[in-house]
Write a protein that holds these residues in place. Structure first.
Motif, PDB file in Angstrom:
ATOM      1  N   UNK A  31      38.960  28.144  45.496  1.00 51.39           N
ATOM      2  CA  UNK A  31      38.107  29.317  45.393  1.00 51.39           C
ATOM      3  C   UNK A  31      37.864  29.608  43.909  1.00 51.39           C
ATOM      4  N   UNK A  77      37.433  22.485  47.258  1.00 51.03           N
ATOM      5  CA  UNK A  77      38.016  23.352  48.272  1.00 51.03           C
ATOM      6  C   UNK A  77      38.684  24.568  47.658  1.00 51.03           C
ATOM      7  N   UNK A 124      39.579  27.076  59.941  1.00 51.12           N
ATOM      8  CA  UNK A 124      40.669  27.961  60.357  1.00 51.12           C
ATOM      9  C   UNK A 124      40.396  28.639  61.692  1.00 51.12           C
ATOM     10  N   UNK A 173      37.746  25.861  38.180  1.00 50.45           N
ATOM     11  CA  UNK A 173      37.103  25.819  36.861  1.00 50.45           C
ATOM     12  C   UNK A 173      37.288  24.463  36.206  1.00 50.45           C
ATOM     13  N   UNK A 221      30.433  38.240  47.997  1.00 52.10           N
ATOM     14  CA  UNK A 221      31.870  38.228  47.701  1.00 52.10           C
ATOM     15  C   UNK A 221      32.197  37.275  46.552  1.00 52.10           C
ATOM     16  N   UNK A 276      34.597  39.728  38.473  1.00 55.88           N
ATOM     17  CA  UNK A 276      35.960  40.195  38.233  1.00 55.88           C
ATOM     18  C   UNK A 276      36.704  39.312  37.225  1.00 55.88           C
ATOM     19  N   UNK A 277      36.592  38.006  37.402  1.00 54.21           N
ATOM     20  CA  UNK A 277      37.351  37.131  36.513  1.00 54.21           C
ATOM     21  C   UNK A 277      36.580  36.792  35.241  1.00 54.21           C
ATOM     22  N   UNK A 326      33.753  38.267  42.819  1.00 57.12           N
ATOM     23  CA  UNK A 326      34.934  37.623  42.240  1.00 57.12           C
ATOM     24  C   UNK A 326      34.623  37.067  40.856  1.00 57.12           C
ATOM     25  N   UNK A 328      33.273  32.717  31.673  1.00 59.69           N
ATOM     26  CA  UNK A 328      33.846  31.411  31.981  1.00 59.69           C
ATOM     27  C   UNK A 328      32.768  30.337  32.208  1.00 59.69           C
ATOM     28  N   UNK A 367      31.570  40.009  53.976  1.00 58.81           N
ATOM     29  CA  UNK A 367      31.696  38.796  53.152  1.00 58.81           C
ATOM     30  C   UNK A 367      30.740  37.697  53.620  1.00 58.81           C
ATOM     31  N   UNK A 403      38.495  31.948  42.134  1.00 59.05           N
ATOM     32  CA  UNK A 403      39.562  32.580  41.354  1.00 59.05           C
ATOM     33  C   UNK A 403      40.747  31.640  41.127  1.00 59.05           C
ATOM     34  N   UNK A 404      40.553  30.341  41.311  1.00 60.50           N
ATOM     35  CA  UNK A 404      41.628  29.399  41.015  1.00 60.50           C
ATOM     36  C   UNK A 404      41.271  28.550  39.801  1.00 60.50           C
ATOM     37  N   UNK A 405      42.285  28.313  38.980  1.00 60.33           N
ATOM     38  CA  UNK A 405      42.097  27.480  37.786  1.00 60.33           C
ATOM     39  C   UNK A 405      41.488  26.121  38.158  1.00 60.33           C
ATOM     40  N   UNK A 444      39.831  40.893  58.570  1.00 62.34           N
ATOM     41  CA  UNK A 444      41.186  41.226  58.170  1.00 62.34           C
ATOM     42  C   UNK A 444      41.433  42.706  58.382  1.00 62.34           C
ATOM     43  N   UNK A 498      42.323  44.918  56.394  1.00 63.27           N
ATOM     44  CA  UNK A 498      41.756  45.802  55.382  1.00 63.27           C
ATOM     45  C   UNK A 498      40.245  45.951  55.522  1.00 63.27           C
TER      46      UNK A 498
END
Lengths: 476, 78
Positions: free
Chosen positions: A206, A204, A78, A213, A229, A236-237, A233, A241, A387, A208-210, A440, A442
Motif C-alpha cells: 500500500x 501489492x 480476502x 516507494x 482513500x 497524509x504521508x 493517504x 515523496x 473507500x 503507506x509502505x516503504x 470495518x 469504524x
C-alpha cells in the motif's frame, strides 16, 4: 471466437509485467505459463472463478481463462463469501490464492501461492453461456448476494480504447498497480496496459509502505490510479515523496475527493509537471466513463468532466424538480459500447444476451454546466460508497434484520449510520460485518431514536431520517 | 509497563491474543492490519505515548518488532 486479449500476443518478447521482486516477464513468457495450466477445451459452457492479487501468478491465470474463453468471475483475495459464488455459478475451474477443501473440486495445478481446482463431475450441460460474455465482476462490496455484472469482449475493447485515447497513454508508459484487478478500475488499468503493449509494475504494497516507494522508484513507473482513500493517504504521508519519481500522470476515480485533498493534489501536480485526471466510472459501464483534464479541472474543480468519446451523457427524469446553482438536475444516463450486457444473479442469467443495449442509468443525480461539464450532486439509489466500494444500504438492512434488529442504514460523511429504535450492540455489528466484505467496525456508527419517521403513506421518511442524522452529534 | 501498553494497543485494535504478538506479526499478515488499520495503529500509539511519528517512520513501521525499534527512537523504552 476471438477474445479482447488476442492482440496482445503479437507483443512477443516485449516485457508485459514485472513482479515485486523485480523479475520481468514478456508476453511470450506469459503465453508459455498459460500452457502449464492445461485447461480443458471449453465449448462455451464453462465458468471459471479466480481471486485477484497483483502477482504474476494471478495475471497468468487471468490470461489463461480469457484465452480459454471462459466466462471468468473475478473476486478480491480476502473475500469471505466465496462459497456463495461457487454454489450459484458452479465454475468448472477455481483458481485461488489459498487452499480450498471442497468435495466437488480437486486440485490439478499449483503456481506459487495459487491453486487450480477442477470440478469433479462434468458441468451439467443444457446451460449454454452467451458467447459474448467474458468477465463477471461484482457490482459493489459484496453483502452476500452474488450479483455480478456481465461484461463482453467488445465492452472491454471499447473501454480500453476510450481510456487510452483520453489519457494519451504512450508506448513507454509504465503503470504501477495500486488497486486489485477484481475491481473494475484496477482491471481497466491492467487491460489498457496489456492492450497497448505497455509494462506493468505489479505491486501489492500500500501507499503507506516503504516497499511501495522503493518499487515506484526502481520501476520508473510513470502512472498509477487511486480512489479517494489512496489520495488521502498520499496527502497524509506527503506528496513530496513523488518528486523523485518518474510519475507523469495520475488518475482518480471511485468517488469524489474531499475538496481540500483535491486542491492539494492538484496544486502539487501542477507545480511538478504531473497530469492529474479526475475520472468517473461504474463497473456497469466496464470502467471509466468520463474524464476531467487538468486544464479543465482548473476551471471546474468539482466536475467529473465530460463523457469519453464515443460515449455520451444525458439527463432523464425531469420530474425530479431539483435545481443546483440554477441548473436542472436529473438522473445521469450513459450511452456507449462499453455499457455492460447486464446483471447476473444466477447461472441461467449467463445465457442472456445484451440486456442493457448500450444504455446505462447510473443512479447518480447530476447536472451539466453551461460548458457541458458534468457535476454529480447525489444518488437516486440507496447506496453508500466507502473507500471507493459501493454497498447497498438495503442489503445491509436485510443483514441486520436477519440478526433480528431493525435498522435504517444511510451514508453520512463517509460512514454508514444505522438508525434504530433499539440499542445496536457492537457484537451485533461485528456479526453483521462478518457477512459484508470490506467494511470495518469504524465505518459504522449508530443513532438511537424513539420512533422512525414515516410519510403519511406509512413509508419510511428518508429525508427526515437524513436530517436527524446530519443534526445529531455522532458518537465516536 | 510501556510494553504492556504497546501490546494492548495491538490486541485491542486488531482483536489479537497475547500469543499472536511476536516477530511473525507483520503489516498485512492479518486482515485487520491493512492500510486503514495501520493509520489507526499509528494514531493510537501516538496518543498513548504522547509522541509524533515522522512520516518516514510511519511507512517504515512494517511489523510488531520494527514498531518497537521505531518508538525507542522517540524515547519510548519498550
Amino acid at each position: 471466437m476471438p477474445t479482447f486479449l488476442d492482440p496482445i500476443w503479437s507483443n512477443g518478447k516485449k516485457i508485459a509485467v514485472i513482479d515485486s521482486s523485480g523479475n520481468a516477464f514478456s508476453f511470450d513468457d506469459l503465453s508459455r505459463m498459460i500452457i502449464d495450466f492445461s485447461l480443458e477445451p471449453n465449448e462455451g459452457t464453462a465458468v471459471a472463478l479466480m481471486t485477484c492479487s497483483n502477482t504474476v501468478e494471478a495475471i497468468a491465470g487471468y490470461l489463461a481463462f480469457v484465452k480459454g474463453q471462459f466466462a471468468t468471475i473475478l473476486l478480491p483475495t480476502n473475500i469471505r463469501t466465496i462459497d456463495n459464488y461457487v454454489s450459484l455459478y458452479t465454475p468448472k475451474y477455481l483458481y485461488l490464492d489459498h487452499t480450498l477443501d471442497h468435495c466437488n473440486y480437486r486440485e490439478v495445478f499449483r503456481f506459487g501461492k495459487y491453486h487450480l481446482y477442477i470440478l469433479r463431475s462434468p458441468v451439467n450441460s443444457g446451460c449454454e453461456i452467451n458467447s459474448e460474455l467474458r468477465l463477471l465482476l461484482t457490482t459493489s462490496g459484496s453483502t452476500g448476494s452474488p450479483k455480478l455484472v456481465r461484461i463482453s469482449d467488445e465492452n472491454i475493447e471499447l473501454n480500453c480504447k476510450m481510456i487510452l485515447q483520453s489519457l494519451r497513454i504512450n508506448n513507454d508508459d509504465i503503470a504501477i498497480t495500486t488497486l486489485p484487478f477484481s475491481y473494475s478500475y484496477g482491471l481497466s488499468i491492467i487491460n489498457t496496459s496489456l492492450l497497448n503493449g505497455n509494462k506493468i509494475q505489479l505491486n501489492e504494497y500500500s501507499i503507506i509502505q516503504r516497499s511501495f516507494w522503493d518499487l515506484l522508484l526502481s520501476s520508473r513507473a510513470t502512472n498509477f490510479g487511486g480512489i479517494p482513500f489512496n489520495y488521502q493517504q498520499l496527502e497524509q504521508i506527503g506528496l513530496d515523496r513523488l518528486k523523485s519519481s518518474h510519475i507523469r500522470f495520475m488518475t482518480q476515480a471511485g468517488g469524489r475527493l474531499p475538496r481540500s485533498t483535491f486542491e492539494n493534489v492538484f496544486d502539487f501536480c501542477e507545480h511538478n509537471n504531473i497530469d492529474f485526471f479526475v475520472m468517473y466510472g461504474q463497473t456497469e459501464a466496464t470502467a471509466r466513463m468520463s474524464v476531467l483534464s487538468p486544464l479543465d479541472a482548473k476551471r471546474f474543480p468539482s466536475s467529473v468532466g465530460k463523457a469519453i468519446s464515443p460515449g455520451r451523457f444525458e439527463l432523464i427524469n425531469p420530474e425530479i424538480s431539483l435545481e443546483v446553482n440554477g441548473f436542472k438536475v436529473g438522473e445521469l444516463v450513459f450511452t456507449g459500447g462499453s455499457v455492460a450486457l447486464g446483471y447476473a444473479s444466477s447461472k441461467e442469467d449467463l445465457r442472456l444476451g445484451d440486456t442493457w443495449k448500450g444504455v446505462l442509468r447510473t443512479g447518480d443525480l447530476a447536472y451539466f454546466n453551461k460548458e457541458g461539464f458534468v457535476h454529480i450532486v447525489g444518488r437516486i439509489n440507496r447506496f453508500a460508497k466507502i473507500r471507493g466500494v459501493r454497498y447497498s444500504l438495503e442489503d445491509i438492512e436485510e443483514i441486520f434484520a436477519s440478526l433480528e434488529i431493525d435498522v435504517v442504514a444511510l451514508e453520512f460523511r463517509d460512514q454508514i449510520i444505522l438508525v434504530s429504535t433499539k440499542d445496536v450492540a457492537s457484537t451485533t455489528i461485528e456479526k453483521a460485518l462478518y457477512l459484508i466484505d470490506g467494511l470495518r467496525l469504524s465505518d459504522v456508527k449508530t443513532i438511537k431514536i424513539s420512533e422512525l419517521p414515516r410519510t403519511p403513506a406509512g413509508k419510511l421518511d428518508f429525508r427526515t431520517i437524513e436530517s436527524i442524522v446530519s443534526s445529531a452529534s455522532i458518537p465516536e | 509497563m510501556n510494553l504492556h501498553t504497546y501490546d494492548s494497543v495491538f490486541m485491542e485494535l486488531f482483536s489479537l491474543e497475547p500469543s499472536q504478538l511476536d516477530s511473525t506479526l507483520l503489516y498485512q499478515s492479518i486482515d485487520t492490519w491493512d492500510s486503514l488499520g495501520h493509520m489507526e495503529l499509528i494514531s493510537k500509539l501516538e496518543s498513548v505515548f504522547n509522541v509524533n511519528l515522522e512520516m518516514d517512520d510511519v511507512i517504515d513501521f512494517s511489523s510488531y518488532e520494527e514498531g518497537k525499534r521505531i518508538l525507542m527512537k522517540y524515547g519510548v523504552a519498550l
